[in-house]
Design a protein around this motif. Sequence first.
Motif, mmCIF file in Angstrom:
data_model
loop_
_atom_site.group_PDB
_atom_site.id
_atom_site.type_symbol
_atom_site.label_atom_id
_atom_site.label_comp_id
_atom_site.label_asym_id
_atom_site.label_seq_id
_atom_site.Cartn_x
_atom_site.Cartn_y
_atom_site.Cartn_z
ATOM 1 N N ARG A 1 100.538 30.248 3.207
ATOM 2 C CA ARG A 1 101.445 31.294 3.696
ATOM 3 C C ARG A 1 101.346 32.568 2.868
ATOM 4 N NH1 ARG A 1 105.153 26.980 4.053
ATOM 5 N NH2 ARG A 1 106.215 27.709 2.170
ATOM 6 N N LEU A 2 100.983 32.409 1.593
ATOM 7 C CA LEU A 2 100.929 33.563 0.687
ATOM 8 C C LEU A 2 99.533 34.152 0.552
ATOM 9 C CD1 LEU A 2 103.353 32.221 -2.069
ATOM 10 C CD2 LEU A 2 103.794 34.079 -0.444
ATOM 11 N N GLY A 3 98.613 33.725 1.398
ATOM 12 C CA GLY A 3 97.300 34.360 1.424
ATOM 13 C C GLY A 3 96.158 33.516 0.930
ATOM 14 N N GLY A 4 96.448 32.376 0.306
ATOM 15 C CA GLY A 4 95.386 31.450 -0.060
ATOM 16 C C GLY A 4 94.759 31.636 -1.419
ATOM 17 N N ARG A 5 95.078 32.709 -2.144
ATOM 18 C CA ARG A 5 94.489 32.937 -3.465
ATOM 19 C C ARG A 5 95.489 32.576 -4.556
ATOM 20 N NH1 ARG A 5 92.935 38.665 -4.386
ATOM 21 N NH2 ARG A 5 91.949 37.770 -6.235
ATOM 22 N N VAL A 6 95.017 31.855 -5.576
ATOM 23 C CA VAL A 6 95.883 31.467 -6.697
ATOM 24 C C VAL A 6 95.822 32.566 -7.749
ATOM 25 C CG1 VAL A 6 96.373 29.743 -8.457
ATOM 26 C CG2 VAL A 6 95.472 29.031 -6.239
ATOM 27 N N THR A 7 96.813 33.438 -7.718
ATOM 28 C CA THR A 7 96.945 34.519 -8.692
ATOM 29 C C THR A 7 98.305 34.396 -9.361
ATOM 30 O OG1 THR A 7 97.984 36.043 -7.125
ATOM 31 C CG2 THR A 7 95.563 36.015 -7.190
ATOM 32 N N LEU A 8 98.506 35.136 -10.425
ATOM 33 C CA LEU A 8 99.813 35.088 -11.089
ATOM 34 C C LEU A 8 100.917 35.567 -10.155
ATOM 35 C CD1 LEU A 8 99.098 36.326 -14.735
ATOM 36 C CD2 LEU A 8 99.154 33.991 -13.838
ATOM 37 N N THR B 1 100.975 35.279 -6.863
ATOM 38 C CA THR B 1 101.232 34.199 -5.908
ATOM 39 C C THR B 1 102.045 33.084 -6.555
ATOM 40 O OG1 THR B 1 99.149 34.677 -4.772
ATOM 41 C CG2 THR B 1 100.137 32.534 -4.373
ATOM 42 N N LEU B 2 101.669 32.723 -7.775
ATOM 43 C CA LEU B 2 102.370 31.644 -8.471
ATOM 44 C C LEU B 2 103.822 32.022 -8.748
ATOM 45 C CD1 LEU B 2 99.595 30.488 -10.968
ATOM 46 C CD2 LEU B 2 100.238 29.456 -8.785
ATOM 47 N N ALA B 3 104.074 33.287 -9.045
ATOM 48 C CA ALA B 3 105.447 33.740 -9.264
ATOM 49 C C ALA B 3 106.264 33.596 -7.983
ATOM 50 C CB ALA B 3 105.465 35.187 -9.749
ATOM 51 N N ARG B 4 105.643 33.879 -6.843
ATOM 52 C CA ARG B 4 106.341 33.724 -5.566
ATOM 53 C C ARG B 4 106.660 32.254 -5.303
ATOM 54 N NH1 ARG B 4 105.246 37.552 -1.642
ATOM 55 N NH2 ARG B 4 106.677 36.342 -0.326
ATOM 56 N N ILE B 5 105.711 31.382 -5.618
ATOM 57 C CA ILE B 5 105.944 29.946 -5.419
ATOM 58 C C ILE B 5 107.011 29.445 -6.387
ATOM 59 C CG2 ILE B 5 104.878 27.655 -5.542
ATOM 60 C CD1 ILE B 5 102.255 28.955 -4.622
ATOM 61 N N LYS B 6 106.971 29.944 -7.616
ATOM 62 C CA LYS B 6 108.001 29.564 -8.590
ATOM 63 C C LYS B 6 109.380 29.953 -8.081
ATOM 64 C CE LYS B 6 109.744 30.489 -13.256
ATOM 65 N NZ LYS B 6 109.515 31.167 -14.550
ATOM 66 N N GLU B 7 109.490 31.135 -7.494
ATOM 67 C CA GLU B 7 110.769 31.627 -6.989
ATOM 68 C C GLU B 7 111.368 30.662 -5.973
ATOM 69 O OE1 GLU B 7 112.409 35.890 -5.286
ATOM 70 O OE2 GLU B 7 110.413 35.209 -4.673
ATOM 71 N N GLN C 1 102.527 38.397 4.952
ATOM 72 C CA GLN C 1 101.253 38.784 4.345
ATOM 73 C C GLN C 1 100.095 38.113 5.085
ATOM 74 O OE1 GLN C 1 101.024 37.814 0.225
ATOM 75 N NE2 GLN C 1 98.881 38.347 0.024
ATOM 76 N N ALA C 2 99.074 38.860 5.434
ATOM 77 C CA ALA C 2 97.921 38.292 6.128
ATOM 78 C C ALA C 2 97.114 37.433 5.175
ATOM 79 C CB ALA C 2 97.028 39.420 6.666
ATOM 80 N N PRO C 3 96.816 36.185 5.569
ATOM 81 C CA PRO C 3 96.037 35.318 4.692
ATOM 82 C C PRO C 3 94.627 35.871 4.458
ATOM 83 C CG PRO C 3 96.544 34.197 6.790
ATOM 84 C CD PRO C 3 97.162 35.552 6.842
ATOM 85 N N ARG C 4 94.177 35.743 3.207
ATOM 86 C CA ARG C 4 92.870 36.278 2.874
ATOM 87 C C ARG C 4 91.786 35.208 2.869
ATOM 88 N NH1 ARG C 4 95.094 39.534 -2.219
ATOM 89 N NH2 ARG C 4 96.533 37.783 -2.094
ATOM 90 N N SER C 5 92.181 33.932 2.756
ATOM 91 C CA SER C 5 91.191 32.850 2.796
ATOM 92 C C SER C 5 91.823 31.634 3.447
ATOM 93 C CB SER C 5 90.698 32.519 1.391
ATOM 94 O OG SER C 5 91.777 32.204 0.551
ATOM 95 N N LYS C 6 92.366 31.859 4.593
ATOM 96 C CA LYS C 6 93.113 30.809 5.278
ATOM 97 C C LYS C 6 92.244 29.596 5.585
ATOM 98 C CE LYS C 6 96.078 30.012 9.282
ATOM 99 N NZ LYS C 6 96.739 30.628 10.436
ATOM 100 N N ALA C 7 91.036 29.814 6.007
ATOM 101 C CA ALA C 7 90.179 28.692 6.376
ATOM 102 C C ALA C 7 89.949 27.757 5.203
ATOM 103 C CB ALA C 7 88.836 29.221 6.895
ATOM 104 N N ALA C 8 89.792 28.361 4.018
ATOM 105 C CA ALA C 8 89.557 27.536 2.828
ATOM 106 C C ALA C 8 90.776 26.699 2.505
ATOM 107 C CB ALA C 8 89.195 28.427 1.634
ATOM 108 N N VAL C 9 91.959 27.308 2.615
ATOM 109 C CA VAL C 9 93.174 26.567 2.293
ATOM 110 C C VAL C 9 93.434 25.480 3.328
ATOM 111 C CG1 VAL C 9 95.654 26.765 1.925
ATOM 112 C CG2 VAL C 9 94.126 28.535 1.089
ATOM 113 N N VAL C 10 93.187 25.789 4.608
ATOM 114 C CA VAL C 10 93.361 24.780 5.650
ATOM 115 C C VAL C 10 92.444 23.600 5.384
ATOM 116 C CG1 VAL C 10 93.010 24.296 8.096
ATOM 117 C CG2 VAL C 10 94.171 26.386 7.406
ATOM 118 N N SER C 11 91.211 23.890 4.948
ATOM 119 C CA SER C 11 90.277 22.819 4.624
ATOM 120 C C SER C 11 90.801 21.965 3.486
ATOM 121 C CB SER C 11 88.916 23.418 4.246
ATOM 122 O OG SER C 11 88.026 22.408 3.826
ATOM 123 N N MET C 12 91.377 22.621 2.447
ATOM 124 C CA MET C 12 91.971 21.877 1.325
ATOM 125 C C MET C 12 93.120 21.013 1.797
ATOM 126 S SD MET C 12 92.147 24.884 -1.516
ATOM 127 C CE MET C 12 90.727 25.890 -1.883
#
Length: 402
Positions: free
Chosen positions: A249-256, A258-264, A375-386
């Motif tokens: 949902r947050l775009g598929g990239r693990v960045t600080l 993104t992680l802050a949003r997940i922490k929230e 936010q538009a996903p930037r690597s949705k296919a990769a995350v869906v595969s995961m």
Amino acid sequence: MGQRIRRLRHVSGLGQDDFAKRVGIASGSVSKLENGRMSIPGDVLSGIGEVLGCTPNFLTSAVELAPTTRPWLRAYADAPKRTVDQIVDDCTTAMEAIVGLDLKLLQDSIPHFTGDLMDQSAIEEFAMEVRVAAGLGEGDVVGNSIRAAERLGCVVLPMSDEVGRHIGLSVRANRIGMICLGRLTSDGVPVPGDRQRWTVAHELGHLALHMSQSAPTSAEEASQIEKQANAFAGAFLAPGDAMLEALERLGGRVTLQTLARIKEHWGISIKALVTRFRSLGVIDADHARSLFKQISARGWNKKEPVPVGTEQAIWFIKAIEKAMRGTIDPVASAAHIVGLDRGHLDRWTNWSPPVPAELADVVTSTFGERSTTTQAPRSKAAVVSMLSSHRSRTKMRPKPAT
């Protein structure tokens, strides 16, 4: 009676010599008293009670408990043995008070692990089983970790500060799971809410995974046990499917960011989330190392962004209030009935912050709610595969033997 005297002496932080001076007996008599090799005159018994904060009746009580287990810590290495003994004896004393007051404990519903502790996927699946036992749905946020532990039948007690390198420990007293949580770090500041929540889940892991295992005796064994409890905590607080869906949902990239949003939303520290996504195979070791360096460079090792409020246990105080219904001061009434000074019961039920000004008392508005993003996903296919891969692995896992 001798064991009860020894426990309360430890709880009071008194050595044998200091205790003997306060009671007015020879220092050599303390060991004899505590080992049942010496009769105790009535006046000496009263003096002992005054020093230890209890009545003679409490010391001579017929309450008998199953032995209290040792925490899964290496004595002397992970924490000072005297400090650990003090906390373990305090847990036993608290359980004696619970039994003496006939407080109604919640049913112990912590499942017991029967799989291979070296199998990460087995621990992952088992954590889902424990979540269900705690009344949590597959993708539910653990809104309050202490309440979850209490629903599983645990008694959760506050500690003033850390125990060695740990802010928590767990034991079974009279076969009931007990978790002790420190409120201050070694630096004297309040424990952040995200670290407190992780500690609760970690100690639940010990109680569920290591019930038949004794305390570690080597550094290697201690490290392995800690890794297992951490693996459980990660899966309990951050279910794999839910984490992958949040990342998508947050775009598929693990960045600080993104992680802050997940922490929230999930109330889990950014550092713990890096480790969690590494264990799920979303990021590799180099990516995780880079994120940890960024965290360190920003000074987040000591204080992360997105504060998470601390939690408090409610079962003990509510049980006392229910048992003492109709009294002006339930805690004082309970202390009088069980034969302990009020200070003992306050120590087990008072979660007031030691340093109120530093306590994070507000949780962000989205914590515990379903978050949404445009936010538009930037690597949705990769995350869906995961996500598909993770679900396939979960389905293929053998059920633990029962």
